[in-house]
Design an enzyme around this catalytic site. Sequence first.
Site, PDB file in Angstrom:
ATOM      1  N   PHE A 117       7.554   0.936  -4.328  1.00  0.00           N
ATOM      2  CA  PHE A 117       8.379   0.590  -5.490  1.00  0.00           C
ATOM      3  C   PHE A 117       7.800   1.191  -6.778  1.00  0.00           C
ATOM      4  O   PHE A 117       8.407   2.070  -7.404  1.00  0.00           O
ATOM      5  CB  PHE A 117       8.492  -0.937  -5.546  1.00  0.00           C
ATOM      6  CG  PHE A 117       9.017  -1.502  -6.823  1.00  0.00           C
ATOM      7  CD1 PHE A 117      10.142  -0.980  -7.435  1.00  0.00           C
ATOM      8  CD2 PHE A 117       8.391  -2.603  -7.416  1.00  0.00           C
ATOM      9  CE1 PHE A 117      10.637  -1.524  -8.628  1.00  0.00           C
ATOM     10  CE2 PHE A 117       8.875  -3.141  -8.593  1.00  0.00           C
ATOM     11  CZ  PHE A 117       9.998  -2.597  -9.204  1.00  0.00           C
ATOM     12  N   ASP A 168       1.030   8.409   0.740  1.00  0.00           N
ATOM     13  CA  ASP A 168       1.472   7.104   1.239  1.00  0.00           C
ATOM     14  C   ASP A 168       1.307   7.087   2.757  1.00  0.00           C
ATOM     15  O   ASP A 168       1.482   8.119   3.406  1.00  0.00           O
ATOM     16  CB  ASP A 168       2.956   6.883   0.866  1.00  0.00           C
ATOM     17  CG  ASP A 168       3.312   5.408   0.768  1.00  0.00           C
ATOM     18  OD1 ASP A 168       3.253   4.725   1.810  1.00  0.00           O
ATOM     19  OD2 ASP A 168       3.644   4.950  -0.334  1.00  0.00           O
ATOM     20  N   THR A 189       4.545   0.014   4.043  1.00  0.00           N
ATOM     21  CA  THR A 189       5.522  -0.775   3.276  1.00  0.00           C
ATOM     22  C   THR A 189       6.375   0.121   2.379  1.00  0.00           C
ATOM     23  O   THR A 189       7.411  -0.315   1.888  1.00  0.00           O
ATOM     24  CB  THR A 189       4.819  -1.850   2.417  1.00  0.00           C
ATOM     25  OG1 THR A 189       3.875  -1.210   1.566  1.00  0.00           O
ATOM     26  CG2 THR A 189       4.126  -2.872   3.277  1.00  0.00           C
ATOM     27  N   SER A 234      -0.747  -0.404  -1.846  1.00  0.00           N
ATOM     28  CA  SER A 234      -1.092  -1.758  -1.387  1.00  0.00           C
ATOM     29  C   SER A 234       0.189  -2.514  -1.054  1.00  0.00           C
ATOM     30  O   SER A 234       1.182  -2.360  -1.758  1.00  0.00           O
ATOM     31  CB  SER A 234      -1.821  -2.562  -2.471  1.00  0.00           C
ATOM     32  OG  SER A 234      -2.098  -3.877  -1.998  1.00  0.00           O
ATOM     33  N   LYS A 275      -8.341  -3.755   3.118  1.00  0.00           N
ATOM     34  CA  LYS A 275      -8.934  -2.416   3.222  1.00  0.00           C
ATOM     35  C   LYS A 275      -8.418  -1.462   2.145  1.00  0.00           C
ATOM     36  O   LYS A 275      -9.181  -0.680   1.584  1.00  0.00           O
ATOM     37  CB  LYS A 275      -8.678  -1.831   4.617  1.00  0.00           C
ATOM     38  CG  LYS A 275      -9.626  -2.434   5.660  1.00  0.00           C
ATOM     39  CD  LYS A 275      -9.198  -2.136   7.070  1.00  0.00           C
ATOM     40  CE  LYS A 275      -9.500  -0.736   7.490  1.00  0.00           C
ATOM     41  NZ  LYS A 275      -9.190  -0.543   8.935  1.00  0.00           N
ATOM     42  N   ALA A 325      -4.225  -0.016 -10.038  1.00  0.00           N
ATOM     43  CA  ALA A 325      -3.192  -1.040 -10.201  1.00  0.00           C
ATOM     44  C   ALA A 325      -3.809  -2.375  -9.832  1.00  0.00           C
ATOM     45  O   ALA A 325      -3.918  -2.732  -8.665  1.00  0.00           O
ATOM     46  CB  ALA A 325      -2.018  -0.735  -9.283  1.00  0.00           C
ATOM     47  N   TYR A 359      -5.249 -10.429  -0.842  1.00  0.00           N
ATOM     48  CA  TYR A 359      -4.757  -9.551  -1.909  1.00  0.00           C
ATOM     49  C   TYR A 359      -5.578  -9.764  -3.178  1.00  0.00           C
ATOM     50  O   TYR A 359      -6.097  -8.821  -3.763  1.00  0.00           O
ATOM     51  CB  TYR A 359      -3.286  -9.874  -2.169  1.00  0.00           C
ATOM     52  CG  TYR A 359      -2.607  -9.024  -3.205  1.00  0.00           C
ATOM     53  CD1 TYR A 359      -2.347  -7.681  -2.971  1.00  0.00           C
ATOM     54  CD2 TYR A 359      -2.186  -9.582  -4.414  1.00  0.00           C
ATOM     55  CE1 TYR A 359      -1.695  -6.905  -3.922  1.00  0.00           C
ATOM     56  CE2 TYR A 359      -1.533  -8.812  -5.366  1.00  0.00           C
ATOM     57  CZ  TYR A 359      -1.285  -7.472  -5.116  1.00  0.00           C
ATOM     58  OH  TYR A 359      -0.624  -6.721  -6.053  1.00  0.00           O
ATOM     59  N   LYS A 392      -8.156  -7.072  -4.906  1.00  0.00           N
ATOM     60  CA  LYS A 392      -7.904  -6.548  -6.254  1.00  0.00           C
ATOM     61  C   LYS A 392      -9.072  -6.873  -7.188  1.00  0.00           C
ATOM     62  O   LYS A 392      -9.390  -6.085  -8.084  1.00  0.00           O
ATOM     63  CB  LYS A 392      -6.596  -7.116  -6.805  1.00  0.00           C
ATOM     64  CG  LYS A 392      -5.356  -6.596  -6.076  1.00  0.00           C
ATOM     65  CD  LYS A 392      -5.104  -5.127  -6.367  1.00  0.00           C
ATOM     66  CE  LYS A 392      -3.777  -4.637  -5.817  1.00  0.00           C
ATOM     67  NZ  LYS A 392      -3.579  -3.190  -6.068  1.00  0.00           N
ATOM     68  N   THR A 413       7.009  -7.575 -11.567  1.00  0.00           N
ATOM     69  CA  THR A 413       7.837  -6.452 -11.999  1.00  0.00           C
ATOM     70  C   THR A 413       9.018  -6.322 -11.038  1.00  0.00           C
ATOM     71  O   THR A 413       8.883  -6.643  -9.854  1.00  0.00           O
ATOM     72  CB  THR A 413       7.000  -5.159 -12.002  1.00  0.00           C
ATOM     73  OG1 THR A 413       5.843  -5.378 -12.801  1.00  0.00           O
ATOM     74  CG2 THR A 413       7.777  -3.978 -12.561  1.00  0.00           C
TER      75      THR A 413
END
Length: 328
Positions: free
Chosen positions: A13, A33, A37, A77, A93, A116, A147, A151, A177
Amino acid sequence: MSKRVLITGAAGFLGSHLCDRFVKDGFRVVGMDNLITGHISNIEHLMPLENFEFHHHDVSKFVHVSGQLDYVLHFASPASPIDYLKIPIQTLKVGSLGTHNLLGLSLSKKARMLIASTSEVYGDPLVHPQTEDYYGNVNPIGPRGVYDEAKRFQEAMTMAYHTYHGLETRIVRIFNTYGPRMRLNDGRVLPAFIGQALRGENLTIFGDGSQTRSFCYVADLVEGIVRLLMSDYAYPVNIGNPDEISISQFAKEIIELTGTNQEVTYQPLPKDDPMQRQPDISKAKEILGWEPKISRQEGLKITYDYFKSLPKESLYQKEHKNFEKYKR
Ligand code: UDP
């Protein structure tokens, strides 16, 4: 020769919108990529262009890109709670090993790296609105921990490369977002509600709907990211829209927007679901001269038109086809 930028998560996205922006701005763009996902259809229109190339690769493994790189943007991610529940190890990972690989690549290319990060580093926040100096309230072993902690590690690793190696780094903390190219089945509230409305189902509110989020339209986010990348500020910056709304109110807005005659139903609140979230964007305003411009009404309309334009069968695709293949 124009500058060359590597964008990971390019078929996702946010990654795909960043590719669009950098291509438009005349950069040479390398999109990377592993397509777990992300979906190639998000960048198909860029494939024929001379200043775009696509590398099908998992950044958790050693990353090689030949030639010059001036900027690296790490956006690979899974990014929704149901995705990281399905592939928790991959999620850890890509945030940890993937970040380390890309920091090493950036160092060797003398590239500036932007990561990000996320409002999830604040967990279920006890400070409201969230400022960048808040350390957060994260449960490391809860369902979101894979997650959130990846991060947080990503930020720590990035700062270490900055302070120890002198690498130029930027950290954006992204709040909720939305916009075209979100996956209808990714489980996040906006595609969930719009998908339900389009299928003629009731909208599922988790908990009593009093929890809040603050939704930013993707074009505003991209502008903030570009400004941060080009700034000289190495510490985390929140980018998001402070226009906070409860999930109940959000459901009402989607019902009104879509004109559905369906109602809302209630399901249990998932564990560790943050009760409130709103970015304090003072820093972004002051350092980047940035603030969001697109109202929720405007952004939701564009997003709804996008979802309506998709083939009907995508409304019924429950499971992402690549998940099983990559589960390990
Ligand atoms: N949510 C909901 N119904 C849904 C999907 C999500 O009520 O079908 C809620 C969810 O519990 C959370 C909020 O909407 O409180 C935002 O969820 P999302 O997964 O979009 O983002 P995040 O929780 O990561 O901010």
